[in-house]
Structure formats: structure tokens, C-alpha cells
Enzyme design. Sequence first.
Site, short mmCIF file in Angstrom:
data_model
loop_
_atom_site.label_atom_id
_atom_site.label_comp_id
_atom_site.label_asym_id
_atom_site.label_seq_id
_atom_site.Cartn_x
_atom_site.Cartn_y
_atom_site.Cartn_z
N ARG A 1 -42.67 -9.79 -56.38
CA ARG A 1 -42.36 -8.38 -56.13
C ARG A 1 -43.67 -7.66 -55.77
O ARG A 1 -44.63 -7.69 -56.55
CB ARG A 1 -41.70 -7.76 -57.37
CG ARG A 1 -40.42 -8.50 -57.77
CD ARG A 1 -39.56 -7.66 -58.68
NE ARG A 1 -39.02 -6.51 -57.99
CZ ARG A 1 -38.45 -5.47 -58.62
NH1 ARG A 1 -38.39 -5.46 -59.93
NH2 ARG A 1 -37.95 -4.46 -57.93
N ASN B 1 -42.52 4.78 -57.52
CA ASN B 1 -41.55 4.44 -58.57
C ASN B 1 -40.21 4.17 -57.89
O ASN B 1 -40.07 4.28 -56.66
CB ASN B 1 -41.45 5.57 -59.60
CG ASN B 1 -40.67 5.15 -60.85
OD1 ASN B 1 -40.91 4.07 -61.39
ND2 ASN B 1 -39.73 5.95 -61.28
N LYS B 2 -39.22 3.84 -58.69
CA LYS B 2 -37.89 3.48 -58.17
C LYS B 2 -37.38 4.48 -57.13
O LYS B 2 -37.53 5.68 -57.30
CB LYS B 2 -36.93 3.39 -59.37
CG LYS B 2 -35.49 3.09 -59.04
CD LYS B 2 -35.31 1.85 -58.20
CE LYS B 2 -35.96 0.61 -58.79
NZ LYS B 2 -36.06 -0.52 -57.83
N GLN C 1 -30.00 0.73 -62.53
CA GLN C 1 -30.81 0.52 -63.75
C GLN C 1 -30.59 1.64 -64.75
O GLN C 1 -30.70 1.44 -65.96
CB GLN C 1 -32.31 0.44 -63.40
CG GLN C 1 -32.73 -0.83 -62.70
CD GLN C 1 -32.72 -0.70 -61.20
OE1 GLN C 1 -31.94 0.07 -60.64
NE2 GLN C 1 -33.56 -1.45 -60.52
N ARG D 1 -37.46 -6.94 -65.31
CA ARG D 1 -37.92 -5.98 -64.31
C ARG D 1 -38.59 -4.83 -65.04
O ARG D 1 -38.58 -4.77 -66.27
CB ARG D 1 -36.80 -5.53 -63.34
CG ARG D 1 -35.40 -5.48 -63.86
CD ARG D 1 -35.17 -4.48 -64.93
NE ARG D 1 -35.63 -3.16 -64.54
CZ ARG D 1 -35.95 -2.19 -65.36
NH1 ARG D 1 -35.88 -2.37 -66.68
NH2 ARG D 1 -36.36 -1.02 -64.95
N GLY D 2 -39.14 -3.89 -64.25
CA GLY D 2 -39.96 -2.84 -64.86
C GLY D 2 -41.40 -3.32 -64.82
O GLY D 2 -41.71 -4.46 -65.24
N ALA D 3 -42.29 -2.44 -64.32
CA ALA D 3 -43.66 -2.89 -64.01
C ALA D 3 -44.37 -3.60 -65.17
O ALA D 3 -44.87 -4.72 -65.00
CB ALA D 3 -44.46 -1.69 -63.50
N ASP E 1 -44.48 2.35 -60.85
CA ASP E 1 -44.79 0.95 -60.51
C ASP E 1 -46.22 0.79 -60.03
O ASP E 1 -46.83 -0.26 -60.17
CB ASP E 1 -43.81 0.43 -59.46
CG ASP E 1 -42.47 0.18 -60.11
OD1 ASP E 1 -41.70 1.13 -60.25
OD2 ASP E 1 -42.24 -0.97 -60.55
O1 MRU Z 1 -36.84 -2.52 -59.57
P1 MRU Z 1 -37.21 -2.27 -61.00
O2 MRU Z 1 -36.04 -2.17 -61.91
O3 MRU Z 1 -38.26 -3.24 -61.48
O4 MRU Z 1 -37.91 -0.84 -60.97
C1 MRU Z 1 -38.39 -0.31 -62.17
C2 MRU Z 1 -38.98 1.03 -62.04
O5 MRU Z 1 -39.07 1.59 -60.98
C3 MRU Z 1 -39.57 1.62 -63.29
O6 MRU Z 1 -39.41 3.01 -63.30
C4 MRU Z 1 -41.07 1.30 -63.35
O7 MRU Z 1 -41.27 -0.07 -63.17
C5 MRU Z 1 -41.68 1.73 -64.62
S1 MRU Z 1 -41.19 0.74 -65.98
C6 MRU Z 1 -42.01 1.24 -67.35
#
Ligand code: MRU
Length: 349
Positions: A91, A249-250, A198, A48-50, A239
Site C-alpha cells: 500500500r 487520509n481516507k 470502514q 488496515r489503518g496506517a 496516513d
Molecule cells: O484504507 P484504510 O482503511 O487503511 O485507511 C485508513 C485511514 O485512512 C485511517 O484514517 C488512517 O490510516 C489513520 S489510522 C489511525
Amino acid sequence: MNFTTVAWDDENNTVRMLDQTQLPNAVVYEQFDDYREVAVAIKELKVRGAPAIGVSAALGVVVGIQDSLASDYGSFKSELDTVIDVLADTRPTAVNLFWALERMRRTAETNRESAVGDLKKILHREAIDILNEDRDMCRRIGLHGATLIGDGHTVLTHCNAGALATAGAGTALSVIYEASRQYSDISVFADETRPILQGARLTAWELQEAGVDVTLICDNMAAQVMKEGRIDSIVVGADRIASNGDVANKIGTYGVAVLAQAHSIPFYVAAPFSTIDMDMPDGSGIPIEERASEEITEGLGKRTAPEGVRVYNPAFDVTPANIVTAIITERGIARTPYTDTILALSLMK
Ligand code: MRU
């Protein structure tokens, strides 16, 4: 880093991922030789993470087409389209996923005259390029971002925008790692990041592994911690960023940004340029993923809400550009007016 979030395994021709759902209790790697399994891993947040999602999808395309028996471009292309569609349907919010898949599709199109065997090699190289560029992009974001941090600073972060979210040292956390290299006294407050933690499971773990001074708080403690004067700046990832600077973002990031503004604390967003969606004029059009209600009604291994209760579980929120102090990219730092500064960065290479 003494772990690898996502990589290509040359020996087995597989995608190798650290299963993040098992952190911080176990460090378990999985190998994927089927693109459908890569898609499931993305959906289930094993990766996970963009940026890491984008890299994984590009490598997923490689496993998806490596056994193709197609003998002409037309039939190869229709197999490729199926693979890309399945990986894209995982996603919706992180634009890096679609950016990486589009880059793979374009590479195939540009090389359509090549024999299918050569095309497979070209696509493999392209995916590895995406991975390596991601590493370099993290390093450069860290260098730019560290100029905004001073010795003795404490930085608050939300979710995980670290090495676990990229193929390199992260985005927001790369800024912290670089600042820690340059200065002797950098510390971090990590929001635990409900509903699926996370911040607690991943950010606290990776900062500890790296020897960075980290303090974990529940999300609802951020206001108090800011009021107590413990936070010098906030750095988060993204994201998707609209071309006017609105930042998805999250979930919870928007609240942190509002709190930052109320306490006159700078709120920085660190993200690769590939996270900026130049086709998205503002944040209102960014698709926000909604996830399963169990993420909210179950925790600590048991049910934490009554059966049948209605749940709303958006996984991301959008912070308006007017409360974002700066956006740190590998190309440089953008500040308001974002429509102009982002456009200027888009013209750089
Ligand atoms: O749902 P996730 O864990 O994929 O969400 C991740 C985030 O929101 C991060 O802050 C974002 O992807 C940036 S990662 C460098």
C-alpha cells in the site's frame, strides 16, 4: 479493548491478526507464518489503518527471516531485502509502512557484526518495540487530544482511526476514548466511509463494543448534520502528513474538512509522529493508492453499477494544511504555521 488487532504469537511464532474484512459480522483471527501472506493481508485490508500496517509489516519481517539459513550478514541481508521489498509493495500511501520497514532495515545494518542467530532475535525485539511504542503513542495522543474536547461534545469522525487501525486504542478514537473517560457525556457521529465502509463496519462496531454513544450517517449527510449544529468538532486520523501540515487520509476526509470550515467547526487530525513525512514538503507529492473498481461497482452483495462503466477509485485524498485546525501527536499539538510547529516537534523526543 476486548479484541486484538495485531500481535505476535509467541507460542506459534506467527503474526496474529483480526481479519477486518469479516467485521462486523464475525470476529475471526488468522495466524501468519509466511511474510508473503502478511503482505497479501495488508493489500486485502485484513489489517488496515496506517499504524497497524506499520506494526504488521515489522512483524511480517520477523516471520520472513526467522527460518533463514544464512550464515553471514551478506546473504542474510539479501534475504531481508527481499522480505522488506515484498512487504513495502502493498500500500503506497501510509508512510508508517515504510517507516517501520526502514527501522527494521536500519536495525539489521547497525547490528551487522552480530551472528545471524542474534540478529534474528534483535529484529524480533525491534518489531515488538514498534508494537509496544504504538500502544503508548495511542495513549499519549488520547491524553493530548482530550484537552481539545469538552463535556457534552459530539465529535464527527471519518473512516476508522481506532483500535482497529493501531496496536493500541487508536489515534482519533483514542482522543474520543480518553474524553469519554474524563467526561460523562461524549458522543460520536461516524461517517460510513464509502466505498468500503470502514466507518460503518469498523468504527461503529468498535465504539459500540467500547460502550461509546455512536450514531452512523452516510457520508453525504455530514453537511446537513453540521448545519443542524450537532457537531462540536471533527477528529480524523492520517496516513501521511507532509512537513507543511497537508494531510493525506481516507477519501472523503478533504470534503469533511471543507464542510468543517464552512460551518466554523474545528477540524483536528490525530496521528503518531511516524505518520509525518519530513521528506515530503507538501501534499502534492504524496502517492495516492487507487483501488479496484469493484469496490465502487459492487455492494450489498450485488452489482450496483452497469457493466463496463469507467471508474476512478482513489483511496485517499489530501486536505490542505490551511483548513486543519490542529494536528495532535504523541509529542504534543501542532498548530499553524505547521512548517515551524512540526519542525519543533521533530526536534523533541
Ligand atoms: O484504507 P484504510 O482503511 O487503511 O485507511 C485508513 C485511514 O485512512 C485511517 O484514517 C488512517 O490510516 C489513520 S489510522 C489511525
